[in-house]
Enzyme design. Structure first.
Site, PDB file in Angstrom:
ATOM      1  N   HIS A  37      16.978  -3.191   6.240  1.00  0.00           N
ATOM      2  CA  HIS A  37      16.963  -2.251   5.126  1.00  0.00           C
ATOM      3  C   HIS A  37      16.339  -0.914   5.552  1.00  0.00           C
ATOM      4  O   HIS A  37      16.960   0.150   5.420  1.00  0.00           O
ATOM      5  CB  HIS A  37      16.169  -2.865   3.958  1.00  0.00           C
ATOM      6  CG  HIS A  37      16.074  -1.994   2.748  1.00  0.00           C
ATOM      7  ND1 HIS A  37      16.901  -2.131   1.658  1.00  0.00           N
ATOM      8  CD2 HIS A  37      15.253  -0.950   2.449  1.00  0.00           C
ATOM      9  CE1 HIS A  37      16.595  -1.221   0.739  1.00  0.00           C
ATOM     10  NE2 HIS A  37      15.584  -0.482   1.204  1.00  0.00           N
ATOM     11  N   GLU A  38      15.138  -0.970   6.118  1.00  0.00           N
ATOM     12  CA  GLU A  38      14.471   0.267   6.542  1.00  0.00           C
ATOM     13  C   GLU A  38      15.235   0.928   7.694  1.00  0.00           C
ATOM     14  O   GLU A  38      15.266   2.146   7.822  1.00  0.00           O
ATOM     15  CB  GLU A  38      13.016  -0.003   6.938  1.00  0.00           C
ATOM     16  CG  GLU A  38      12.148  -0.613   5.836  1.00  0.00           C
ATOM     17  CD  GLU A  38      12.148   0.179   4.528  1.00  0.00           C
ATOM     18  OE1 GLU A  38      12.409   1.402   4.565  1.00  0.00           O
ATOM     19  OE2 GLU A  38      11.913  -0.437   3.470  1.00  0.00           O
TER      20      GLU A  38
END
Lengths: 503, 503
Positions: B266-267
């Site tokens: 996600h990051e």
């Protein structure tokens, strides 16, 4: 009127606080660049650093600053701290304002070019590449000295930037004494047949184990990990962002544990200084070490008088063994102690042992003094350098990379910096002597691993004052006398006489 | 005249560059605080951040800025980039200048108090403690909306801060459709007897192994470690200092590897966005993601359409097994895939799965809209909250900590932020649909571990533009249409129908 002054004082302190804040941001960016910042971000980061530095410089020479200095200098109601900050601000202001802006800008560009040329020249071991740049750097600094003015000796003006109050007159005396006494001791040791065995030092010692040991030693020294951290880097340093955030960096050589262990103890000494500055100075320009020399006195105190002390290893040799992978299994404490205190003339300053180290520094001092008094020409430097190494240390560089090109300092225009290294060592020996009067059981404490009384003594005498006291003021307050080379000389004679069983 | 304008344009760009530089310093300090800054330095660090932020704020509302805006707005010779920077600067200037300075200062103090009260209230699960602060925060924002003005709906002014161009009218439509379709799907799945086995997910997976796997996946995604680094933190985030320095942080749970793996992906999606902004925007205020929603579209694209995709695990399940300690030995790929796609209504937004997640966001949207249109009273929030959870998700919080107090956003006055999370998800689904037209062999590429064409497509369509395009402009340029909830709805129906074998 009194109220107006109080308001003005507060405004001035707020102004300085802002500069201090910007400096903390700069310090963090510096630390980050050297501990893992991604390489593709470096170019942009340099711009950011440049812009923030320029802003701090602008603030230090602004009309606002001039007004504070003019108005506050004439009042007598300032607190002691404010008065000191004002004194420092005025010194910076005067120094920076005396250089015409155009010349300063040119100089900044020259420094940056010179540093990259130096790097290449060193890689190619070719002094002639660096020569025109070094010439310009020296010429520019000579011109600056004329702008700044000088007392007694032109070189004094440069010394004053790093060690206020220390002059050529003082250094000629103490460095002369040091040289006169150390050169023959080095010679005797070189000729000695009684050399320590050292092969076991170079066995494999895994990095993470070295880190574990280094952390334990930092804790033993009283380094507060809640106000700091230990990271890896290429050229180790300690940096204080504020007393609650003082970071140590170190380097690991898996086939020579001494690099990390003594390096960490050295940087830990710097860090203890910054961690223990009085909290009332936080947010002011006084919240840092008072000079390069006094800072170095703290790192060298720990590196040499703690880290290379036999009692320290009585306590910690077992611990070291528990982290090592058997390399010391057949080495007794006495042999270990002798090995880590081996002394041998060498060509590279940063690799020198504690006995020969001062000679490396003295050579640089004599050369710088000669340069700024027109007694040495820049083009003759390699020859002068090599001759001095041969004369004082009995070794002669085979090329410029091992000789005159080895240090980064001159390429950045840092003339007058080198003496701090040996000054710090002398201060440390004088502090040690004074400490023994208050803490006569020093060696016993080291044997117990109880280093806190030592840290507390240094905090009380040195750390807590930050920049409130000048270097020689601290020295006199702590030891009751000025610079005196004898304490260091006696220490070296006593210790190396014993390690090499000279008598 | 032309030359005078060119000079003015350059001065303006230099001015903005300085603000950008200060923001980079601020970002580094933020990153550092969350990845290991010593705790004793935090108080002083907060002061430094405060001072530098104030300076950036001052610059954005200064007379100098006003003069640039006034003079440059009337010229037509600006480059496209400068014109866009000017537009952004003007928007900031107007927004900031419309709030009377005294009220803004009071608001900053309120935010900081409210955040610490919220923390305590959450710990005690006591909404009544937080109520007076939340009331003031809402009241202040209502007053600010009056200063700023609004079009159509008061809440639009808040939405515009995070997702320019997105309005209540648009959100009512798409969130309404989403809710209408997802609620019954969630219900069917809750009632399904065909649930995946998941016990094997919770076996011990050592941190350093999780880190190794996460790094390999980041590399596979095309994250450039020469322009970034991966560190550990408590609340994971990605942060772009500049495109050459975009850092990812993650959290490791040794008994649930999904936290780190999906968190890092996600990051990593956020980070790819920042790493691939066009270099011509470096040093300008446009060198960042264009909105919260578009940013979230990139992180969710990778987390859900890459990381929770079966083809991705066809490639990487073996790799995961090689890092794990036997926990997947008796689990075949199909069972693994079903387990990591388990869907279950829950109370906490940040722990929600990809199917139920949008409902958590929609609940917050409906509540915020109600608050700013005087349809919901602050004191009724726990009741309203719990009722909506029961209605949409079939679960009811037992206390305020699990309910209305769970998120930090409101305590900092961030109203209008939540919708970005679900908007990002819808954008991502629309992008995915457009991408499939250009890259029909998407699943095959994932099976091969060849994610670069995907990254290049996203860079071309989204990343490289930075803030040069507004969110809905990007959406229309890439997909040929506006916001459309159907793509996400279809994805969820197709996928969860398959995972739960509903038909």
């Amino acid at each position: 009127m009194v109220q107006a002054t109080a308001q003005l004082e507060q405004d001035f302190l707020d102004y300085v606080k802002k500069m201090t804040a910007y400096n903390e941001a700069l310090s963090l960016m510096f630390w980050d660049l050297r501990t893992g910042a991604p390489k593709k971000g470096i170019e942009q980061r340099s711009e950011v650093i440049g812009m923030l530095s320029s802003e701090v410089f602008r603030m230090s020479t602004s009309e606002e600053m001039a007004a504070y200095i003019a108005k506050l200098s004439s009042t007598e109601q300032l607190s002691e701290v404010t008065a000191k900050i004002l004194e420092e601000s005025k010194k910076d202001y005067d120094r920076n304002k005396k250089i015409p802006a155009g010349e300063y800008k040119e100089y900044v560009i020259l420094q940056s070019k010179a540093e990259s040329v130096w790097e290449e020249a060193k890689a190619k071991s070719d002094f002639s590449m660096f020569l025109p740049f070094l010439n310009k750097l020296v010429e520019t600094n000579k011109r600056f000295i004329n702008y700044w003015g000088y007392e007694g000796n032109k070189y004094n003006t440069l010394l004053d930037m790093y060690e206020p109050g220390v002059t050529v007159e003082i250094l000629d005396k103490v460095f002369g004494e040091l040289r006169e006494k150390i050169v023959p001791l080095v010679k005797r040791i070189s000729d000695s047949a009684n050399k320590p065995a050292t092969e076991f030092l170079y066995k494999k010692f895994p990095k993470d184990k070295q880190k574990g040991f280094s952390e334990e030693i930092l804790r033993q020294m009283g380094y507060n990990f809640d106000a700091g951290r230990l990271d890896e880097t290429v050229h180790p340093f300690a940096i204080g962002l504020n007393p609650g955030d003082v970071r140590v960096t170190t380097k690991y050589d898996e086939t020579d544990f001494r690099t990390a262990v003594f390096g960490t103890i050295h940087e830990g000494g710097h860090a203890l200084y910054e961690q223990n500055i009085s909290t009332e100075l936080v947010g002011t320009s006084l919240c840092t070490g008072t000079s390069m020399g006094i800072h170095e006195s703290q790192s060298l105190f720990y590196e040499n008088f703690v880290g290379r002390n036999e009692s320290f290893w009585t306590k910690n040799y077992g611990l070291l063994k528990s982290y090592a992978e058997g390399q010391f299994d057949n080495v007794d404490l006495g042999d270990f102690y002798r090995a880590i205190n081996e002394s041998k003339p060498s060509l590279i300053r940063i690799e020198a042992d504690e006995l020969t180290y001062p000679l490396h520094v003295i050579i640089r001092y004599e050369i710088e003094k000669g340069l700024f008094n027109d007694e040495i020409n820049v083009e003759d430097l390699p020859q002068v350098w090599n001759d001095k190494y041969e004369e004082y240390l009995g070794v002669r560089p085979e090329n410029d990379a091992q000789g005159v090109l080895q240090d980064v300092h001159w390429s950045g225009g840092s003339f007058g910096y080198f003496p701090s290294y040996a000054l710090g060592y002398m201060y440390a020996a004088q502090f040690k002597n004074a400490l023994l009067k208050d803490i006569p059981n020093y060696d016993q404490l080291l044997e117990q691993g109880n280093l806190l009384p030592v840290k507390e003594w240094l905090t009380e005498k040195v750390h807590k004052h930050g920049k409130m006291k000048k270097p020689l003021e601290i020295l006199t307050d702590v030891t009751g006398e000025g610079l005196n080379a004898n304490y260091l000389i006696n220490y070296l004679y006593e210790k190396y006489g014993r390690v090499y069983e000279l008598n």
